[in-house]
Design an enzyme around this catalytic site. Structure first.
Site, PDB file in Angstrom:
ATOM      1  N   GLY A  16       1.071  -0.812   0.188  1.00  0.00           N
ATOM      2  CA  GLY A  16       0.028  -0.188   0.363  1.00  0.00           C
ATOM      3  C   GLY A  16       0.847   1.203   0.085  1.00  0.00           C
ATOM      4  N   CYS A  43       4.452  -8.323   1.132  1.00  0.00           N
ATOM      5  CA  CYS A  43       4.423  -9.675   0.520  1.00  0.00           C
ATOM      6  C   CYS A  43       5.242 -10.433  -0.273  1.00  0.00           C
ATOM      7  CB  CYS A  43       2.537  -8.889  -0.484  1.00  0.00           C
ATOM      8  SG  CYS A  43       1.872 -10.012  -2.408  1.00  0.00           S
ATOM      9  N   CYS A  48       3.151 -12.819   0.143  1.00  0.00           N
ATOM     10  CA  CYS A  48       2.530 -14.102  -1.677  1.00  0.00           C
ATOM     11  C   CYS A  48       3.675 -14.253  -2.017  1.00  0.00           C
ATOM     12  CB  CYS A  48       1.561 -12.880  -1.700  1.00  0.00           C
ATOM     13  SG  CYS A  48       0.894 -11.258  -0.954  1.00  0.00           S
ATOM     14  N   ALA A 115      10.610   4.342  11.199  1.00  0.00           N
ATOM     15  CA  ALA A 115       9.723   5.828  11.585  1.00  0.00           C
ATOM     16  C   ALA A 115       8.922   6.511  12.504  1.00  0.00           C
ATOM     17  CB  ALA A 115       9.265   6.431  10.026  1.00  0.00           C
ATOM     18  N   GLY A 178      -6.114 -21.864  11.378  1.00  0.00           N
ATOM     19  CA  GLY A 178      -6.933 -22.711  10.697  1.00  0.00           C
ATOM     20  C   GLY A 178      -6.881 -21.852   9.084  1.00  0.00           C
ATOM     21  N   TYR A 180      -5.582 -19.167   5.891  1.00  0.00           N
ATOM     22  CA  TYR A 180      -5.392 -19.643   4.691  1.00  0.00           C
ATOM     23  C   TYR A 180      -3.506 -19.790   4.827  1.00  0.00           C
ATOM     24  CZ  TYR A 180      -3.374 -14.916   3.586  1.00  0.00           C
ATOM     25  OH  TYR A 180      -3.230 -13.379   3.330  1.00  0.00           O
ATOM     26  N   ILE A 181      -2.933 -18.800   5.860  1.00  0.00           N
ATOM     27  CA  ILE A 181      -1.188 -19.235   5.708  1.00  0.00           C
ATOM     28  C   ILE A 181      -0.982 -20.204   6.622  1.00  0.00           C
ATOM     29  CG2 ILE A 181      -0.030 -18.070   7.414  1.00  0.00           C
ATOM     30  CD1 ILE A 181      -0.669 -15.183   6.693  1.00  0.00           C
ATOM     31  N   GLU A 184      -1.916 -23.085   3.663  1.00  0.00           N
ATOM     32  CA  GLU A 184      -0.637 -22.727   2.983  1.00  0.00           C
ATOM     33  C   GLU A 184       0.616 -23.672   3.033  1.00  0.00           C
ATOM     34  OE1 GLU A 184      -3.360 -19.590   0.271  1.00  0.00           O
ATOM     35  OE2 GLU A 184      -0.564 -18.895   1.746  1.00  0.00           O
ATOM     36  N   GLY A 265      -3.458 -16.061  12.902  1.00  0.00           N
ATOM     37  CA  GLY A 265      -3.891 -14.872  12.826  1.00  0.00           C
ATOM     38  C   GLY A 265      -2.036 -13.780  12.716  1.00  0.00           C
ATOM     39  N   ASP A 306      -3.447  -3.864   5.550  1.00  0.00           N
ATOM     40  CA  ASP A 306      -3.079  -4.115   6.903  1.00  0.00           C
ATOM     41  C   ASP A 306      -3.998  -3.861   7.823  1.00  0.00           C
ATOM     42  OD1 ASP A 306      -3.412  -6.931   4.414  1.00  0.00           O
ATOM     43  OD2 ASP A 306      -1.596  -7.336   5.972  1.00  0.00           O
ATOM     44  N   THR A 314      -2.802  -8.148  -0.557  1.00  0.00           N
ATOM     45  CA  THR A 314      -1.887  -7.235  -1.185  1.00  0.00           C
ATOM     46  C   THR A 314      -2.736  -6.147  -1.962  1.00  0.00           C
ATOM     47  OG1 THR A 314      -0.426  -8.385  -0.451  1.00  0.00           O
ATOM     48  CG2 THR A 314      -0.457  -7.141  -2.476  1.00  0.00           C
ATOM     49  N   ALA A 344      -7.976 -15.825  -3.511  1.00  0.00           N
ATOM     50  CA  ALA A 344      -7.370 -17.846  -3.872  1.00  0.00           C
ATOM     51  C   ALA A 344      -6.834 -18.135  -2.580  1.00  0.00           C
ATOM     52  CB  ALA A 344      -6.170 -17.479  -4.812  1.00  0.00           C
ATOM     53  N   GLU A 444     -15.386 -25.765 -17.962  1.00  0.00           N
ATOM     54  CA  GLU A 444     -16.692 -25.295 -18.817  1.00  0.00           C
ATOM     55  C   GLU A 444     -17.861 -25.948 -17.750  1.00  0.00           C
ATOM     56  OE1 GLU A 444     -17.331 -29.089 -21.684  1.00  0.00           O
ATOM     57  OE2 GLU A 444     -15.085 -29.325 -21.309  1.00  0.00           O
TER      58      GLU A 444
END
Ligand code: FAD
Length: 458
Positions: A16, A43, A48, A115, A178, A180-181, A184, A265, A306, A314, A344, A444
């Site tokens: 950001g 990120c 990411c 800073a 639990g 996504y991190i 993954e 978290g 964040d 991101t 995702a 499809e």
């Protein structure tokens, strides 16, 4: 010429902050930026990007196995963790250089320092003690991983930060969390051949996502050999004389591991930032409160990404930074719509999702048509792998508007990006039905699901 050193001073050189600095500078603002670690932020440096590189690395083990079904004989395989780390580090350094160059090329002055805020228009660089004034200050300091300081032995655990720099690949890993991190990283370690356990305090992983997908991802992870422990938490972690760890749980498990990684978290990085000196309001977890233009309660101080705990991704931080700079320095006011964000999870199998979950949709309307299809991807007819792909579409039964599409399976993240456009445009089920299929693909299925599998009526 204003009396301030800069028109804008940005604290934090991540997604950001860098976007905001560059856009403000291209609008003619005099901009300074400070970063305490490495430009690119979470990120690029420890989020990411390295995560996705690790996911790629971890998938080869299955690719080698699957190849045999197509006639290939893959010879002896071995994996060198140190080579992966070196290659990843090289790429991250390259990207960091690009971030710095892009800032430089737009005339942003780079400060390599932490800073802190002194007042509504002043920051202090801790590396030199120098104070700098700015008409506007943008706080884009991101978040950092939570640890459980009250847990006996909690000092022995690592977080995602350290996982990117382990000196050797552990034989056994327990990942706690639990989200996504956690999910993954469990997939990454498992794919790299590590004996992997995931422990989560709730009844199902990936809270906040559609329940059918949560269950499917967990079941597929288990099929791949990951042990998933639900409804349980650590009571203590003990270091053994050989350096290994035992994680004791409240449910009575004793989980032996070489590394225990906590992904429980992330908290806004606002501690000791001086926000109180300027009177900037934060919420109970330390997130900076902002309005839809990302302005805090202090007129000259804005915050994006964040640290504001809106949607911690991101592309969202980038959008918020861009909107801020256009609005304040470009005379082009706009705001970010946080209501529809495609995303995702790079679990294995992957998950892609956009729009409302079934649970969320039911809160808006009781009349839903649910289309669901679970099938074996074509590749696995020959590979023999027992892996399912799941597609789920949630449609408002009255308006026929598609409210959400959720996918588990190969390239689900790529599909989510395109589906995001269709939902942004307000697509109806008829729009999907009218679209001619691309054959043979898994996607499809999205345009050939004819009859609802469930009709929910209030
Ligand atoms: C393991 C992991 C995987 C992720 N995967 C994804 C993904 O696949 N897709 C996705 O969209 N998002 C992902 N994210 C989230 C994504 O990284 C963040 O949402 C994003 O980086 C937020 O950007 P930001 O600008 O708010 O903060 P950051 O990118 O965190 O940047 C903040 C910067 O500020 C610096 N800083 C902090 N305090 C100070 C200070 N006082 N002075 C100077 N500098 C300071 C920090 O060092 C940091 O570089 C992932 C995160 C993690 C941890």
């Amino acid at each position: 010429m204003s009396d301030f050193d800069y028109d804008l001073f940005v604290i934090g050189g991540g997604s950001g902050g860098v976007r905001a600095a560059r856009i403000a500078a291209t609008h003619g603002a005099r901009v300074g930026i400070a970063e305490e670690y490495r430009y690119g932020g979470t990120c690029v440096i420890r989020g990411c990007v390295p995560k996705k590189l690790f996911v790629y690395a971890s998938k080869f083990s299955e690719e080698f196995e699957d190849a045999e079904g197509f006639g290939w004989s893959v010879g002896e395989r071995s994996f060198a963790w140190d080579k992966l780390i070196a290659a990843k580090d090289q790429e991250i350094t390259r990207l960091e250089g690009i971030y710095r160059r892009n800032l430089d090329n737009t005339g942003v002055e780079i400060h390599d320092s932490r800073a802190v805020i002194e007042d509504a228009h002043t920051v202090r660089l801790l590396s030199t003690g120098q104070t700098i004034t700015a008409k506007y200050i943008l706080v884009a300091v991101g978040a950092s991983p939570n640890v459980d300081n009250s847990l006996p032995g909690g000092e022995h655990v690592i977080t995602s930060n350290e996982a990117f720099h382990l000196s050797e690949l552990p034989n056994r890993v327990v990942v706690a969390g639990g989200g996504y991190i956690a999910v993954e990283f469990a997939g990454i370690f498992n794919g790299l051949g590590v004996d992997t356990t995931l422990i989560y305090r709730g009844p199902e992983i990936l809270r906040g996502f559609d329940m059918d997908l949560r269950r499917t991802v967990r079941e597929e992870m288990e099929k791949k050999g990951i042990k998933v422990v639900l409804n349980d938490t650590f009571s203590s972690i003990e270091k053994q004389s050989d350096g290994s760890l035992i994680g004791r749980t409240n449910g009575g498990e004793n989980l032996a591991a070489d590394q225990i990684m906590f992904a429980i978290g992330r908290s806004p990085h606002t501690r000791e930032l001086g926000l109180e000196k300027a009177g900037v309001e934060t919420d109970a977890i330390g997130a900076i409160k902002v309005n839809e233009e990302s302005r805090t309660n202090v007129e000259s101080i804005y915050a994006v990404g964040d640290v504001t705990n809106r949607a911690n991704l991101t592309p969202v931080a980038i959008r918020e930074g861009h909107a801020f700079a256009d609005t304040v320095f470009g005379n082009k006011p706009w705001t970010v719509d946080h209501s529809l964000i495609a995303t995702a999870v790079f679990s294995q199998p992957e998950m892609g999702t956009v729009g409302l979950t079934q649970e969320e949709a039911l809160e808006r309307t009781p009349n839903l048509d649910i289309y669901k299809s679970s099938f074996r991807p074509m590749k696995h007819t020959l590979s023999g792998r027992d892996e399912k792909m799941l597609m789920k579409m949630i449609v408002d039964a009255d308006s026929q508007k598609v409210l959400g599409v959720h996918i588990v399976g190969p390239d689900a993240g790529e599909l989510a990006q395109i589906l995001g456009i269709t939902l942004e445009m307000g697509a109806t089920k008829a729009d999907f039905d009218r679209t001619i299929a691309v054959h043979p693909t898994a996607a499809e299925e999205l345009v050939t699901m004819r009859e609802p599998t469930e009709r929910l009526r209030g």
